[in-house]
Design an enzyme around this catalytic site. Structure first.
Site, mmCIF file in Angstrom:
data_model
loop_
_atom_site.group_PDB
_atom_site.id
_atom_site.type_symbol
_atom_site.label_atom_id
_atom_site.label_comp_id
_atom_site.label_asym_id
_atom_site.label_seq_id
_atom_site.Cartn_x
_atom_site.Cartn_y
_atom_site.Cartn_z
ATOM 1 N N ILE A 125 24.692 47.388 7.275
ATOM 2 C CA ILE A 125 24.844 46.577 5.777
ATOM 3 C C ILE A 125 25.282 45.255 5.876
ATOM 4 O O ILE A 125 24.819 44.178 5.419
ATOM 5 C CB ILE A 125 25.678 47.550 4.900
ATOM 6 C CG1 ILE A 125 25.301 48.885 4.791
ATOM 7 C CG2 ILE A 125 25.764 46.768 3.499
ATOM 8 C CD1 ILE A 125 26.492 49.756 4.115
ATOM 9 N N TYR A 185 21.822 54.187 8.126
ATOM 10 C CA TYR A 185 22.583 52.686 7.960
ATOM 11 C C TYR A 185 23.874 53.214 7.914
ATOM 12 O O TYR A 185 24.307 54.128 7.448
ATOM 13 C CB TYR A 185 22.197 51.807 6.856
ATOM 14 C CG TYR A 185 22.344 52.580 5.445
ATOM 15 C CD1 TYR A 185 23.407 52.225 4.924
ATOM 16 C CD2 TYR A 185 21.214 53.243 4.781
ATOM 17 C CE1 TYR A 185 23.738 52.715 3.568
ATOM 18 C CE2 TYR A 185 21.530 53.796 3.636
ATOM 19 C CZ TYR A 185 22.795 53.567 3.004
ATOM 20 O OH TYR A 185 23.061 53.865 1.605
ATOM 21 N N CYS A 186 24.785 52.123 8.112
ATOM 22 C CA CYS A 186 26.179 52.101 8.114
ATOM 23 C C CYS A 186 26.713 50.690 8.016
ATOM 24 O O CYS A 186 26.108 49.733 7.605
ATOM 25 C CB CYS A 186 27.028 52.972 9.108
ATOM 26 S SG CYS A 186 26.640 52.275 10.966
ATOM 27 N N THR A 187 28.202 50.599 8.004
ATOM 28 C CA THR A 187 28.677 49.326 7.824
ATOM 29 C C THR A 187 28.214 48.123 8.839
ATOM 30 O O THR A 187 27.781 47.266 8.368
ATOM 31 C CB THR A 187 30.154 49.313 7.898
ATOM 32 O OG1 THR A 187 30.552 50.325 6.791
ATOM 33 C CG2 THR A 187 30.932 47.985 7.472
#
Length: 429
Positions: A270, A240-242
């Site tokens: 996210i 996951y990332c932004t």
């Protein structure tokens, strides 16, 4: 000096490097902030009255723009859309032969709706409304200082191998928020936070692996460590990332390695997760780092759009199921270890200019002498304000720096570290 350094180190350091001025204050958004290029847009946030409420959008799209002047056509269309858009308008657009990555801010309401409509009409990209994420700014200050379109080699600079991953290997392994959460709770699953260390410091999913990178370009090196391979071997890996753009390349790279049983990533990042699920009853800890003047978003700052649905706009405190109270701070001050999760422009590492979490009391006590977790070992010998030390103290610093260089005098991968220490010795001299 003679005791501290070997003959080889003395010869190398004899070619003194000239002192250089302190580097400029960094932006908290290195991926989207860069020296201003030619052709800067004239539509600045200050050219019109500040709106009552700013709305911010973030989006990316991988698309082949390498042939037939496609990239130039997209750039021209963007410039035209920005010229016609209601002002004020500000933000960052990265444009590459592999697509577009952007953050924009405009007045909430009709101005933003018209801007989004123009983006959806951009040629060659096939940008869809569900590709665009919305958020609100709570104050009148413009989220970005100006408006820029920057042409780049890749949407997220990741080094040679990541940059070379073709578009055909992206857009795979998506999991919507509820499915991703369920998978994360499986016994054979391992989560990887693909973001940089400063982002992870103020918010993350409980139990995720933190690669401790300062830049995305360091991710490949972390992935290829023996320890990392052992942690991922045979596992269901969930990244996951932004907003998802870094996971596109990172997940493709891990699939190439053939270590994990499967590789998937959180669709929409996210941002989409918190729109749908808030903090998921504590599974998410802290705040999400954002690349504009807001600095961070708490779970309650997201607009609830339903599972996998694009948000229609952002209204603070409107998310269904999110906690009413402010998010619990998980960051720690580098000076005293107290809970603290706010980055400030004046709190940067004296060695690498990496933003640091420093509470108000420690800012007053340390007076600008901050060392990030990567350079904590230099606390006793690397300082910005050398005028504060007498001759004996400076001599001791020089000896310590020289000894550190001598300890890493071999290896191309340590070359930049040697240069950094040598420059500081030149300042001490």
């Amino acid at each position: 000096w003679a005791v501290a350094c070997s003959a080889r180190a003395r010869l190398r350091l004899g070619r003194r490097l000239q002192p250089r001025p302190p580097p400029p204050e960094p932006s908290l958004a290195p991926e989207l902030a860069a020296p201003q290029p030619p052709g800067r847009q004239a539509a600045m946030a200050g050219e019109a009255a500040a709106p009552e409420a700013w709305e911010i959008i973030l989006f990316y799209k991988y698309a082949d723009l390498s042939e037939g002047g496609a990239k130039d056509e997209v750039k021209a269309a963007l410039e035209g859309a920005f010229a016609e858009a209601a002002k004020p308008l500000c933000g960052r657009i990265l444009l590459a032969e592999e697509g577009v990555n952007g953050n924009l801010a405009a007045a909430a309401g009709p101005a933003m709706a018209d801007l989004v409509a123009a983006l959806l009409r951009l040629p060659h990209l096939g940008l869809r409304r569900e590709d665009i994420k919305f958020a609100a700014a709570k104050d009148a200050e413009a989220p970005f200082p100006d408006l820029r379109i920057r042409e780049v080699k890749s949407l997220i600079a990741g080094g040679a191998e990541l940059d070379a991953i073709p578009i055909a290997e992206t857009s795979q392994g998506y999991l919507k928020p509820k499915d991703w959460l369920a998978a994360a709770k499986e016994k054979n699953s391992v989560m990887i936070d693909v973001r940089n260390a400063r982002e992870v410091a103020i918010g993350h999913f409980e139990g995720a692996l933190d690669p401790k990178t300062r830049h995305f370009s360091e991710f490949t090196r972390w992935l290829d460590r023996d320890e990392t391979r052992q942690q991922l071997e045979g596992k269901r890996v969930l990244m996951y990332c932004t907003g998802g753009v870094r996971c596109e390349k990172a997940s493709a790279l891990l699939r190439r390695r053939g270590v994990a049983a499967s590789v998937e990533h959180l669709q929409g990042g996210i941002h989409r997760f918190q729109e749908a699920l808030g903090d998921a009853e504590g599974f998410w800890k802290g705040k999400m780092f954002v690349f504009d003047r807001r600095g961070a978003m708490a779970p309650r700052d997201f607009q609830h759009g339903g599972e996998g649905e694009p948000s229609a706009g952002a209204k603070p405190d409107a998310i269904a199921g999110a906690p009413a109270a402010a998010a619990e701070a998980v960051g720690r001050c580098i000076g005293c270890g107290a809970t603290h999760d706010v980055f400030t422009p004046d709190a940067v590492c004296v060695v690498c200019r990496e933003p640091c979490l420093v509470c108000a009391a420690c800012r007053a006590r340390l007076k600008g002498e901050y060392h990030c977790e990567f350079h904590e070992h230099l606390k006793g010998c690397y300082f910005a304000n050398l005028a504060a030390f007498d001759a004996a103290a400076l001599a001791a610093q020089r000896a310590d720096l020289a000894a550190l260089i001598d300890a890493i005098h071999r290896g191309r991968h340590l070359r930049n570290r040697r240069r950094t220490l040598a420059r500081q010795i030149a300042r001490v001299d």
